[in-house]
Scaffold this motif. Structure first.
Motif, short mmCIF file in Angstrom:
data_model
loop_
_atom_site.label_atom_id
_atom_site.label_comp_id
_atom_site.label_asym_id
_atom_site.label_seq_id
_atom_site.Cartn_x
_atom_site.Cartn_y
_atom_site.Cartn_z
N TRP A 19 0.89 -1.15 0.15
CA TRP A 19 -0.01 0.16 -0.03
C TRP A 19 0.70 1.32 -0.04
O TRP A 19 1.88 1.28 0.74
CB TRP A 19 -0.80 0.07 1.46
CG TRP A 19 -1.85 -1.01 1.42
CD1 TRP A 19 -1.64 -2.30 2.14
CD2 TRP A 19 -3.08 -1.22 0.88
NE1 TRP A 19 -2.30 -3.27 2.06
CE2 TRP A 19 -3.59 -2.39 1.44
CE3 TRP A 19 -4.15 -0.33 0.44
CZ2 TRP A 19 -4.61 -2.97 1.27
CZ3 TRP A 19 -5.18 -0.76 0.30
CH2 TRP A 19 -5.72 -2.04 0.53
N GLY A 20 0.50 2.23 -0.79
CA GLY A 20 1.03 3.60 -0.69
C GLY A 20 0.85 4.44 0.78
O GLY A 20 -0.19 4.04 1.32
N ASP A 22 -0.49 7.03 1.27
CA ASP A 22 -1.79 7.65 1.00
C ASP A 22 -2.87 6.90 1.04
O ASP A 22 -4.05 7.02 0.86
CB ASP A 22 -1.83 8.67 -0.17
CG ASP A 22 -1.63 7.78 -1.36
OD1 ASP A 22 -1.41 6.63 -1.50
OD2 ASP A 22 -1.59 8.40 -2.49
N GLY A 23 -2.60 5.46 1.25
CA GLY A 23 -3.72 4.30 1.18
C GLY A 23 -4.08 3.75 -0.22
O GLY A 23 -4.79 2.95 -0.41
N THR A 24 -3.38 4.34 -1.37
CA THR A 24 -3.38 3.66 -2.58
C THR A 24 -2.75 2.14 -2.63
O THR A 24 -1.66 2.00 -2.16
CB THR A 24 -2.82 4.39 -3.49
OG1 THR A 24 -3.13 5.91 -3.45
CG2 THR A 24 -2.79 3.94 -5.02
N PRO A 25 -3.82 1.28 -3.06
CA PRO A 25 -3.45 -0.04 -3.27
C PRO A 25 -2.12 -0.12 -4.17
O PRO A 25 -2.27 0.25 -5.26
CB PRO A 25 -4.79 -0.87 -3.46
CG PRO A 25 -5.60 0.05 -3.54
CD PRO A 25 -5.22 1.51 -3.40
N GLY A 26 -1.45 -1.15 -3.87
CA GLY A 26 -0.33 -1.33 -4.74
C GLY A 26 -0.23 -2.97 -5.12
O GLY A 26 -1.31 -3.45 -5.13
N PRO A 27 0.85 -3.44 -5.63
CA PRO A 27 0.88 -4.91 -5.93
C PRO A 27 0.36 -5.83 -5.02
O PRO A 27 0.47 -5.50 -3.72
CB PRO A 27 2.43 -5.18 -6.32
CG PRO A 27 2.99 -3.75 -6.29
CD PRO A 27 2.27 -2.80 -5.37
N VAL A 28 -0.34 -6.49 -5.37
CA VAL A 28 -0.52 -8.03 -4.44
C VAL A 28 0.33 -9.01 -4.73
O VAL A 28 0.51 -9.54 -6.00
CB VAL A 28 -2.09 -8.50 -4.72
CG1 VAL A 28 -2.28 -9.97 -4.03
CG2 VAL A 28 -3.05 -7.44 -4.19
N ILE A 29 1.28 -9.49 -3.69
CA ILE A 29 2.27 -10.69 -3.88
C ILE A 29 1.58 -11.89 -3.54
O ILE A 29 1.28 -12.19 -2.60
CB ILE A 29 3.44 -10.32 -3.07
CG1 ILE A 29 4.07 -9.19 -3.55
CG2 ILE A 29 4.37 -11.27 -3.31
CD1 ILE A 29 5.13 -8.65 -2.60
N GLU A 30 1.37 -12.88 -4.75
CA GLU A 30 0.65 -13.80 -4.63
C GLU A 30 1.84 -14.95 -4.49
O GLU A 30 2.40 -15.56 -5.35
CB GLU A 30 0.01 -14.20 -5.89
CG GLU A 30 -1.31 -13.43 -5.94
CD GLU A 30 -2.40 -13.61 -5.04
OE1 GLU A 30 -2.44 -14.75 -4.37
OE2 GLU A 30 -3.13 -12.68 -4.84
N GLY A 31 2.23 -15.33 -3.25
CA GLY A 31 3.01 -16.43 -2.85
C GLY A 31 2.51 -17.70 -2.62
O GLY A 31 1.45 -18.01 -3.30
N PRO A 32 3.30 -18.63 -2.06
CA PRO A 32 2.80 -19.87 -1.87
C PRO A 32 1.62 -19.71 -1.06
O PRO A 32 1.30 -19.08 -0.24
CB PRO A 32 3.93 -20.65 -1.41
CG PRO A 32 4.78 -19.67 -0.66
CD PRO A 32 4.56 -18.22 -1.42
N LYS A 33 0.75 -20.77 -1.23
CA LYS A 33 -0.53 -20.92 -0.44
C LYS A 33 -0.42 -21.62 0.98
O LYS A 33 -0.83 -22.59 1.27
CB LYS A 33 -1.61 -21.75 -1.45
CG LYS A 33 -1.81 -21.27 -2.70
CD LYS A 33 -2.16 -19.62 -2.70
CE LYS A 33 -2.38 -19.26 -4.22
NZ LYS A 33 -2.30 -17.75 -4.43
N ARG A 34 0.64 -20.87 1.46
CA ARG A 34 0.69 -21.52 2.89
C ARG A 34 0.25 -20.39 4.19
O ARG A 34 0.70 -20.95 5.22
CB ARG A 34 2.27 -21.79 2.99
CG ARG A 34 2.60 -22.44 2.05
CD ARG A 34 4.35 -22.97 2.11
NE ARG A 34 4.67 -23.37 1.06
CZ ARG A 34 5.87 -23.01 0.33
NH1 ARG A 34 6.56 -22.09 0.85
NH2 ARG A 34 6.14 -23.77 -0.69
#
Length: 75
Positions: A19-20, A22-34
């Protein structure tokens, strides 16, 4: 928060979101489903570590690309 105060990293069930300030959403990091257990920034502000419930650790770059991975169950 990143050391420079520009980016917040939050860990969720299966991802890390950036998140920035200022609350702006940034990248979503999709890691291992753990299940994300913890996140911590490197002092350089360019990478963060995500710890998962299986004991593994993944390094992620600010742009969402993966770095080194350590430990855990590879499956």
């Amino acid at each position: 928060w990143s050391p420079d105060g520009r980016t917040l990293a939050t860990g969720g069930h299966v991802s890390v979101r950036l998140w920035g300030a200022d609350g702006t959403p940034g990248p979503v990091i999709e890691g291992p489903k753990r299940g994300t257990f913890a996140v911590a920034w490197r002092p350089t502000n360019e990478e963060l570590a995500a710890g998962y419930k299986d004991g593994s650790l993944q390094i992620w770059r600010r742009d969402g690309t993966a770095g080194d991975a350590f430990g855990g169950d590879p499956n």
